[in-house]
Design a protein around this motif. Structure first.
Motif, short mmCIF file in Angstrom:
data_model
loop_
_atom_site.label_atom_id
_atom_site.label_comp_id
_atom_site.label_asym_id
_atom_site.label_seq_id
_atom_site.Cartn_x
_atom_site.Cartn_y
_atom_site.Cartn_z
N UNK A 58 -1.79 9.11 -5.08
CA UNK A 58 -0.39 8.88 -4.18
C UNK A 58 0.70 9.07 -4.84
N UNK A 59 0.98 8.34 -6.27
CA UNK A 59 2.12 8.38 -6.89
C UNK A 59 2.11 9.60 -7.46
N UNK A 60 1.16 10.42 -8.19
CA UNK A 60 1.23 11.54 -8.67
C UNK A 60 1.51 12.78 -7.57
N UNK A 61 1.02 12.56 -6.44
CA UNK A 61 1.42 13.36 -5.17
C UNK A 61 2.86 13.32 -4.95
N UNK A 62 3.26 11.96 -5.14
CA UNK A 62 4.88 11.88 -4.75
C UNK A 62 5.58 12.45 -5.75
N UNK A 94 8.90 10.25 -0.02
CA UNK A 94 9.08 8.75 0.04
C UNK A 94 7.84 8.12 0.83
N UNK A 95 7.40 8.73 1.54
CA UNK A 95 6.27 7.87 2.16
C UNK A 95 4.70 7.84 1.48
N UNK A 96 4.83 8.91 0.71
CA UNK A 96 3.84 8.94 -0.30
C UNK A 96 3.87 7.80 -1.61
N UNK A 104 -0.45 -0.03 -4.81
CA UNK A 104 -0.65 -0.51 -6.22
C UNK A 104 -0.58 -2.02 -6.31
N UNK A 105 0.32 -2.52 -5.52
CA UNK A 105 0.44 -4.03 -5.48
C UNK A 105 -0.93 -4.48 -5.01
N UNK A 106 -1.27 -4.24 -3.78
CA UNK A 106 -2.52 -4.69 -3.39
C UNK A 106 -3.82 -4.76 -4.44
N UNK A 107 -3.83 -3.45 -5.08
CA UNK A 107 -4.83 -3.34 -5.99
C UNK A 107 -4.88 -4.31 -7.25
N UNK A 108 -3.44 -4.58 -7.59
CA UNK A 108 -3.33 -5.59 -8.72
C UNK A 108 -3.56 -6.88 -8.29
N UNK A 109 -3.54 -7.21 -7.08
CA UNK A 109 -3.78 -8.50 -6.50
C UNK A 109 -5.38 -8.87 -6.37
N UNK A 110 -5.89 -7.46 -5.99
CA UNK A 110 -7.43 -7.51 -5.70
C UNK A 110 -8.04 -7.75 -7.22
N UNK A 111 -7.48 -7.03 -8.26
CA UNK A 111 -8.00 -7.24 -9.48
C UNK A 111 -7.90 -8.61 -10.05
N UNK A 112 -6.84 -9.03 -9.85
CA UNK A 112 -6.49 -10.49 -10.65
C UNK A 112 -7.30 -11.56 -9.92
N UNK A 113 -7.69 -11.33 -8.63
CA UNK A 113 -8.67 -12.33 -7.82
C UNK A 113 -9.98 -12.00 -8.11
N UNK A 133 4.54 2.86 -10.74
CA UNK A 133 5.46 3.40 -11.50
C UNK A 133 5.82 4.97 -10.97
N UNK A 134 4.63 5.78 -10.75
CA UNK A 134 4.48 6.96 -10.47
C UNK A 134 5.19 7.12 -9.09
N UNK A 135 4.88 6.31 -7.88
CA UNK A 135 5.26 6.26 -6.47
C UNK A 135 6.81 6.09 -6.45
N UNK A 136 7.21 4.96 -7.47
CA UNK A 136 8.79 4.67 -7.50
C UNK A 136 9.37 5.86 -7.93
N UNK A 137 9.18 6.51 -8.95
CA UNK A 137 9.75 7.68 -9.77
C UNK A 137 9.61 8.84 -8.80
N UNK A 138 8.52 9.19 -8.40
CA UNK A 138 8.55 10.35 -7.14
C UNK A 138 9.31 10.19 -6.19
N UNK A 139 9.64 9.00 -5.46
CA UNK A 139 10.48 8.79 -4.38
C UNK A 139 11.99 8.72 -5.05
N UNK A 140 12.37 8.36 -6.08
CA UNK A 140 13.55 8.24 -6.67
C UNK A 140 14.14 9.74 -6.81
N UNK A 141 13.11 10.44 -7.43
CA UNK A 141 13.66 11.83 -7.63
C UNK A 141 13.76 12.58 -6.61
#
Length: 156
Positions: A58-62, A94-96, A104-113, A133-141
């Motif tokens: 999704x980040x690359x798509x964004x 921005x939606x992507x 990404x946040x949910x996946x990192x929580x899943x991996x940590x637990x 990071x890619x999602x943030x950059x894509x939305x920012x651009x």
């Protein structure tokens, strides 16, 4: 005509041992008190988190959609339609990007637990971070490109 008697059915062969590749290896063996038996807990191989992979995609798509914002915004700024088209693609980017950050946040929580004894252990924390990071950059651009397009369209 008489049918000759059949020999008694043979018992099936013993169950073969697990393959030597080591797919199922014991992690620990707990003795059962008062018996000659034990409880074997098998090691579960780690799995790459699907959420982390989805976040990265999704980040690359964004980022890719934000490039469309730049292209259509600059191409149509002088003719008056660039802001509308860039705005539509900005919403998509921005939606992507927001989805990539959330997943990404949910996946990192899943991996940590994950990874307790006897449970599936997930890997891919780096993929989840890359998706964030890619999602943030894509939305920012996309947002900056829309602002540039609107400034160019107003000034022309």
């Amino acid at each position: 005509m008489t049918v000759p008697p059949q020999p008694p059915a043979q018992y099936p062969a013993a169950v073969p041992p697990p393959p030597p590749s080591g797919r199922w290896q014991p992690e620990r063996v707990d003795a059962m008190p008062g018996t000659d038996f034990g409880l074997v807990q098998l090691r579960v191989e780690p799995i790459t988190s699907g959420l982390a992979i989805g976040s990265l995609l999704a980040g690359i798509g964004s980022i890719l959609v934000s490039m469309l914002v730049v292209c259509f915004g600059l191409a149509g700024a002088s003719e008056g339609w660039g802001g509308w088209v860039a705005g539509a693609f900005t919403l998509l980017s921005v939606a992507a990007g927001g989805g990539a950050v959330a997943i990404g946040v949910v996946s990192r929580r899943q991996i940590r637990r994950s990874g307790q004894t006897g449970q599936v252990r997930f890997t891919g924390a780096g993929l989840g971070m890359a998706g964030i990071v890619c999602g943030s950059i894509g939305a920012g651009i996309a947002l900056l490109s829309l602002a540039l397009t609107l400034v160019l369209q107003i000034s022309v």
